[in-house]
Design an enzyme around this catalytic site. Sequence first.
Site, mmCIF file in Angstrom:
data_model
loop_
_atom_site.group_PDB
_atom_site.id
_atom_site.type_symbol
_atom_site.label_atom_id
_atom_site.label_comp_id
_atom_site.label_asym_id
_atom_site.label_seq_id
_atom_site.Cartn_x
_atom_site.Cartn_y
_atom_site.Cartn_z
ATOM 1 N N ASP A 74 -9.997 -7.425 -3.553
ATOM 2 C CA ASP A 74 -9.062 -8.122 -2.679
ATOM 3 C C ASP A 74 -9.650 -8.411 -1.297
ATOM 4 O O ASP A 74 -10.722 -7.892 -0.946
ATOM 5 C CB ASP A 74 -7.749 -7.334 -2.556
ATOM 6 C CG ASP A 74 -7.958 -5.831 -2.409
ATOM 7 O OD1 ASP A 74 -9.073 -5.427 -2.041
ATOM 8 O OD2 ASP A 74 -7.018 -5.079 -2.668
ATOM 9 N N ASN A 143 2.482 3.441 -2.525
ATOM 10 C CA ASN A 143 3.580 2.850 -3.306
ATOM 11 C C ASN A 143 3.142 2.469 -4.726
ATOM 12 O O ASN A 143 3.889 1.815 -5.444
ATOM 13 C CB ASN A 143 4.143 1.623 -2.578
ATOM 14 C CG ASN A 143 3.104 0.524 -2.410
ATOM 15 O OD1 ASN A 143 1.972 0.637 -2.900
ATOM 16 N ND2 ASN A 143 3.477 -0.558 -1.741
ATOM 17 N N HIS A 145 0.453 0.595 -5.521
ATOM 18 C CA HIS A 145 -0.282 -0.661 -5.698
ATOM 19 C C HIS A 145 -1.729 -0.402 -6.115
ATOM 20 O O HIS A 145 -2.324 0.608 -5.749
ATOM 21 C CB HIS A 145 -0.191 -1.589 -4.475
ATOM 22 C CG HIS A 145 -0.971 -1.182 -3.272
ATOM 23 N ND1 HIS A 145 -0.523 -1.385 -1.983
ATOM 24 C CD2 HIS A 145 -2.192 -0.603 -3.130
ATOM 25 C CE1 HIS A 145 -1.427 -0.953 -1.131
ATOM 26 N NE2 HIS A 145 -2.450 -0.470 -1.801
ATOM 27 N N GLU A 150 1.575 -5.285 -5.260
ATOM 28 C CA GLU A 150 2.633 -4.425 -4.750
ATOM 29 C C GLU A 150 3.732 -4.259 -5.811
ATOM 30 O O GLU A 150 3.822 -5.085 -6.734
ATOM 31 C CB GLU A 150 3.233 -5.070 -3.495
ATOM 32 C CG GLU A 150 2.220 -5.335 -2.378
ATOM 33 C CD GLU A 150 1.869 -4.091 -1.555
ATOM 34 O OE1 GLU A 150 1.894 -2.967 -2.116
ATOM 35 O OE2 GLU A 150 1.558 -4.249 -0.371
HETATM 36 C C1 F6R Z 1 -8.539 -1.829 -1.610
HETATM 37 C C2 F6R Z 1 -7.381 -1.819 -2.487
HETATM 38 C C3 F6R Z 1 -6.196 -0.959 -2.230
HETATM 39 C C4 F6R Z 1 -6.555 0.477 -1.825
HETATM 40 C C5 F6R Z 1 -5.293 1.287 -1.555
HETATM 41 C C6 F6R Z 1 -5.605 2.692 -1.120
HETATM 42 O O1 F6R Z 1 -9.508 -2.747 -2.076
HETATM 43 O O2 F6R Z 1 -7.390 -2.552 -3.420
HETATM 44 O O3 F6R Z 1 -5.396 -0.927 -3.394
HETATM 45 O O4 F6R Z 1 -7.300 1.060 -2.839
HETATM 46 O O5 F6R Z 1 -4.524 0.657 -0.575
HETATM 47 O O6 F6R Z 1 -6.198 2.676 0.137
HETATM 48 P P1 F6R Z 1 -6.829 3.995 0.775
HETATM 49 O O7 F6R Z 1 -8.002 4.333 -0.051
HETATM 50 O O8 F6R Z 1 -7.231 3.571 2.167
HETATM 51 O O9 F6R Z 1 -5.760 5.034 0.737
#
Ligand code: F6R
Length: 253
Positions: A74, A143, A145, A150
């Site tokens: 992403d 959450n 994702h 989401e």
């Molecule tokens: C990042 C991504 C997100 C993160 C998620 C967890 O490329 O796709 O899904 O993996 O937001 O983020 P952290 O690791 O910062 O808790």
Amino acid sequence: MKYNYRGMTIYVEKDYEAMSKAAAEMLLSQVREKHDAVLGLATGSTPIGMYQEVVKAYERGEVDFSKVVSYNLDEYYPIQHDNDQSYHYFMKETLFKHINIKPENTHVPSGETKDVEKTSQEYDNAIYGLGGVDLQVLGIGNNGHIGFNEPAPVFAKGTGLVDLTESTISANSRFFASIDEVPKKAVSMGIATIMTAKKVMLMASGKAKAEIIAATILGEITPDVPASALQLHRNVTFFLDEEAAAVLLETLK
Ligand code: F6R
């Protein structure tokens, strides 16, 4: 400890460092087995320790990335790729510039494109054309994702533009000067794109992830918990530290 639950492999490691090392071993094995492996990569804070282990292995001469291809999950939208909050910048600084992967072999969804639909379709077509990435690395949002898919009434299919939820904007504001600077949208691989990966590995660390990890692995398969779709994947491995595994282990033990 290693657990198997309904075909899913779950490693529970003592702490973040041990989890990062175990996860790095899986990524490194993939590249050693297949020199031209296609990796699906994630950003966020969770995989940073793993990327550091990968860089160390490269510096010791234990792995060669010269034929490896990568597709990231992403990118914020819109964002300039040289912005230090962009995922292009993150990947360059955290991993790409430290190993011998060819810049032209690395792909991150565009935050600069004017035509998100077209570039998203091209992104998916490239991945589908490969028969899916060989190994997809995932983190997980509080959450549920994965990528920036989401919670929603239905699972997102292909790559495309998504609205970030308040929960994600607030979680990610820790990387920005103020919450107002966090982009409200992102381009993300869809759940269908992620599910084409031949192997998936999901990493999670810390207490804040404990409930959502239990829901992901043990709960209903529902777009309210996007990561629960992974229960349908035929080759998924979770790398958790003890804190992230705490609620799950109450059931698995
Ligand atoms: C990042 C991504 C997100 C993160 C998620 C967890 O490329 O796709 O899904 O993996 O937001 O983020 P952290 O690791 O910062 O808790």
